[in-house]
Design an enzyme around this catalytic site. Structure first.
Site, short mmCIF file in Angstrom:
data_model
loop_
_atom_site.label_atom_id
_atom_site.label_comp_id
_atom_site.label_asym_id
_atom_site.label_seq_id
_atom_site.Cartn_x
_atom_site.Cartn_y
_atom_site.Cartn_z
N HIS A 27 0.71 -1.09 -0.05
CA HIS A 27 0.06 -0.02 -0.15
C HIS A 27 0.88 1.49 -0.08
O HIS A 27 0.31 2.53 -0.16
CB HIS A 27 -0.94 0.18 1.11
CG HIS A 27 -0.42 0.41 2.57
ND1 HIS A 27 -0.04 -0.61 3.42
CD2 HIS A 27 -0.06 1.50 3.10
CE1 HIS A 27 0.50 -0.11 4.39
NE2 HIS A 27 0.47 1.20 4.37
N SER B 209 4.09 2.11 8.22
CA SER B 209 3.79 1.32 6.88
C SER B 209 4.97 0.80 6.45
O SER B 209 5.88 1.64 6.06
CB SER B 209 2.63 1.86 6.27
OG SER B 209 1.50 2.15 6.89
#
Length: 850
Positions: A652, A799
């Site tokens: 992502h 992330s």
């Protein structure tokens, strides 16, 4: 003339049968009596013979014992110091070759010989003494004494040497009385006698080098291990540096590089608050590899210090470099204690956060306005010492409210229900630590925690933190007598705990409420780790794969080769082993040794920092951590190094949006070995050659959230840049295992990212429970982990960053997961979700050949 003295005195023996006519024979009245007398004579002769044989045997044994038998003697060395009170120090005493030094050394040596000769336990074994050095005050003599002690007599010598101060005192009294009576001048007068047995490692090394250094103001000297920095230090060597400062100054020793073998039994540095290696004056013993950010700096109590470096025969390492300087004994660094009269303020141990000196005594008198009480919070506290268990505090300690504190902790609160309080800090002669930093404040007796919850330990926390399942107070007082919400576990003891700790094999409630009715196997059964199947304990190690994943045949004494399944580790030769997580554990489990290939990964080069209470990672603690920047901008995502060319991150992070083409290599700048975002000078910068996002990545569910990045050129591994180990598809990261997340992500929702790399310890969570908590959004390729420390101050990482797991034997870190998604950032009772790396091991190898 006496007729008895005249004539011949000697009569020759008569010839056979010629009898002296004047000789008369008396008749034997009893022939049996005559035979008895003959028997007695024979017995006497035999007795004499036996007696002489026994005497001869005893004599022989004694001669053998004392002359011919080789008596095993043990070399014992003792070091010590004593103050010569009737002498004045002169500069020439610093030079061992000066006439003054030799004269005084000879006197002291003769005095020691005299003392030992008058001590029965020592006189028979004493060999010699050497005077090593002198220092100020009036004159302190430092010496070593050698004894050769028969085996079995060591304890008596040790006991005698341990009471040397008393022996010297009595000897001095006797000799002083005799001298005064005779009118002769009194010899050297000693007091403050300190003696200890010398560590055998310090006199068994064949090679020994000694250096002398006198520091001066505005000058910094250098201490380096032999060969540093161009070569590793040599084996089997001892090096000693005797360090001196001017009168009125103390010595500061500051290491900027320290890289030795990890085991102190092999190679080590010892620092003494003395000029000889007296065990009761050792300040610290150091080994291993320290990060430059984990500062090693020591200060002496007086103007002398000894640094000793010892190596054994194997495994050479780079060594160390230290700076030596002198600072005034009355400088601010060394000052402590005093009166604190403001309504609030701070105080700390001398030289904090570096090591405090020995022989330290500080007294702080805290006085706040009348009618108010005092609260002291020890924010960071490191006052520990070998031989001190944290309860008796008989060595180094802080005394407050009539009780002593020692050990390691953070954010401990002490209160005084009055406006005056005394805090005492004391350190003894040996082993120093980093000390403490504390703050104090006045508070109203009726309202000690304005608009906050007051803990049982007097700490104050936000009211919202009460009964949220986290021990914010430190004594669990905020979690007692709670009414639990539907998102919490209701413990029978009245506590509430986060639901993601349900059925993870850890008793979080304290009464085991959270681990009941979990569907686990009974005590008589074995739980198969991959499929949670229950089998009888008797089926373990029976030669059959009853679990179906080979786990019931793992760790068995016989050969661990089993039938290959998706749950077993497959060697290069296509054979499989049942051992759980065999790769890179230091043991060849595969017959071809392939489980120990490609194992130069996952190593944390530095010792873990002991600074408690913070979440800053030490420099180089996680050398596989990568910072991904949008070119010309700031940090966006994290990644992990898996080889000199390849990184693993989250898919992502590399998905295009309307503004930025994140999927393109030219969009990114990669920083490896970065510790502080505002200081990139020490990091290595690279561009990207290509980005490979997993083809099955689902942007809606975050399934298969993993991507690979290839660097535009290989990177050279250093202490700050190293790969993390990739687990095999069969690698097991069990529920409740502690793992680490790292990154520069925001520490709270809507907040800013920190400058320094953050770390947080989390725990792997039961997947079924976590899936329920997250509304059924988990897939089989996701891993769930929750923060142990809890709260918004625990960084949840970035992330794409790593979820690092230490292997069972504690040698290497493995990449358990990739930071993927969660419900907000660092929200309580909301675990983080990670991409499970083991599910993508085959894909990673296919794409990268790693």
């Amino acid at each position: 003339m006496d007729p008895m003295h005249s004539g011949m005195r000697y009569t020759p023996k008569a010839t056979e049968h010629e009898w002296d006519p004047s000789l008369q024979f008396l008749p034997a009245s009893d022939s049996k009596k005559l035979e008895k007398k003959k028997g007695l004579k024979a017995g006497a002769v035999i007795g004499l013979i036996v007696f002489f044989l026994v005497i001869s045997l005893m004599t022989g044994l004694l001669v053998w014992h004392f002359h011919f038998r080789k008596v095993v003697k043990i070399k014992k060395m003792y070091t010590g110091s004593m103050r010569i009170t009737n002498q004045v120090f002169v500069d020439s005493y610093e030079n061992p070759n000066s006439t003054e030094f030799k004269t005084l050394a000879k006197q002291v040596s003769l005095e020691l010989r005299e003392i030992y000769s008058k001590t029965p336990q020592l006189s028979k074994y004493y060999i010699d003494s050497t005077i090593q050095a002198f220092s100020e005050g009036s004159v302190i003599a430092y010496y070593t004494s050698e004894f050769h002690v028969p085996s079995g007599h060591e304890d008596s010598v040790d006991r005698a040497m341990s009471s040397m101060d008393q022996i010297v005192h009595k000897s001095q009294e006797r000799r002083r009385t005799a001298k005064l009576t005779s009118g002769k001048p009194v010899d050297l007068v000693f007091d403050d006698v300190v003696t200890a047995e010398l560590d055998t490692r310090l006199f068994q090394t064949p090679k020994a080098l000694r250096f002398y250094q006198h520091t001066r103001s505005n000058h910094i000297g250098i201490l380096e291990s032999p060969g540093f920095p161009n070569y590793p230090y040599p084996p089997n060597q001892m090096v000693q540096w005797q360090l001196r400062a001017d009168r009125g100054y103390v010595i500061k020793l500051d290491f900027d590089t320290f890289n030795l073998e990890e085991n102190c039994k092999n190679d080590f540095v010892r620092i003494y608050d003395s000029l000889v290696a007296i065990e009761s004056r050792v300040m610290d013993e150091i080994c291993g590899y320290y990060s430059p950010s984990d500062h090693l700096a020591y200060v002496s109590s007086g103007n002398v210090m000894l640094v000793t470096f010892v190596t054994n025969e194997a495994r050479d390492y780079p060594g160390f470099r230290a700076h030596v300087s002198q600072i005034p004994a009355t400088t601010g660094v060394m000052k402590c204690g005093g009166t604190l009269s403001a309504s609030s303020g701070t105080f700390k141990s001398p030289n904090y956060p570096d090591y405090y000196p020995p022989f330290t005594s500080c007294v702080w008198s805290i006085q706040v306005p009348s009618g108010k009480y005092i609260k002291v919070t020890f924010e960071k506290f490191l006052v520990s010492e070998p031989g001190q268990d944290g309860t008796s505090c008989s060595k180094d300690y802080v005394k407050i409210n009539g009780k002593k504190l020692c050990g390691e902790f953070s954010n401990v609160v002490e209160t005084a229900e009055e406006s005056y309080l005394t805090v005492v800090f004391s350190s003894d002669a040996s082993y120093v630590d980093r000390g403490f930093t504390a703050k104090y404040e006045a508070f109203e007796p009726k309202d000690p925690c304005p608009k906050k919850f007051m803990c049982g330990n007097s700490n104050c926390i936000d009211q919202k933190l009460k009964c949220d399942g986290w021990n914010d107070c430190g004594d669990n007082s905020d979690e007692s007598d709670c009414k639990c919400s539907s998102s919490q576990i209701s413990c029978r003891n009245g506590m509430c705990k986060p639901k993601f700790w349900l059925c993870d094999g850890v008793n979080d409630c304290g009464d085991n409420t959270d681990e009941q009715n979990c569907g686990f196997c009974s005590k008589e059964q074995f739980t198969c780790p991959h499929n949670n199947k229950c089998i009888s304990e008797k089926q373990k190690c029976d030669g059959r794969d009853d679990c179906g994943d080979g786990s019931d045949e793992a760790e068995c004494a016989r050969s661990n080769e089993v039938k290959c399944t998706q749950y077993t580790y497959q060697c290069k030769n296509k054979k499989c082993v049942s051992k759980l997580n065999p790769e890179c554990d230091g043991t060849n489990d595969c017959t071809d040794g392939s489980d120990e290939e490609n194992c130069d990964c996952g190593k944390q080069p530095y010792k873990t920092s002991r600074i408690v209470g913070g979440q800053d990672a030490s420099q180089g603690e996680f050398p596989w951590q990568v910072s991904l920047h949008i070119r010309g901008s700031s940090h966006v995502c994290g990644a992990s190094i898996i080889s000199d060319r390849w990184l693993v991150t989250a898919a992502h992070c590399v998905q295009d949006d309307a503004k930025t083409r994140y999927s393109q290599p030219g969009t990114w700048d990669v920083y490896l070995g970065l510790h502080e975002q505002r200081d990139k000078s020490k990091a290595v910068k690279r561009g990207l050659k290509r980005i490979i996002s997993h083809p099955s990545y689902n942007a809606y569910t975050f399934d298969c959230d993993i991507a690979l990045m290839e660097l535009d050129s290989p990177v050279t591994f250093t202490d700050a840049i190293r790969p993390i180990c990739l687990p095999s598809p069969s690698y097991v990261f069990p529920v409740a295992k502690s793992v680490w997340i790292t990154g520069w992500g925001a520490t709270r929702e809507g907040g800013y990212g920190p400058n320094v790399l953050q770390k947080a310890e989390v725990r792997i969570i039961n997947g079924t429970v976590c899936n329920d908590l997250m509304g059924g959004q988990l897939t089989s390729r996701m891993l769930c982990a929750g923060v142990l420390a809890g709260g918004v101050d625990a960084c949840q990482g970035d992330s794409g960053g790593p979820l690092s797991s230490l292997s069972t034997e504690g040698r290497r870190m493995f990449l358990a997961g990739v930071v993927s998604w969660g419900d907000g950032c660092a929200r309580r009772n909301k675990p983080g979700i990670y991409t499970t790396v083991t599910k993508f091991r085959g894909w990673i190898k296919e794409m990268t050949q790693v």
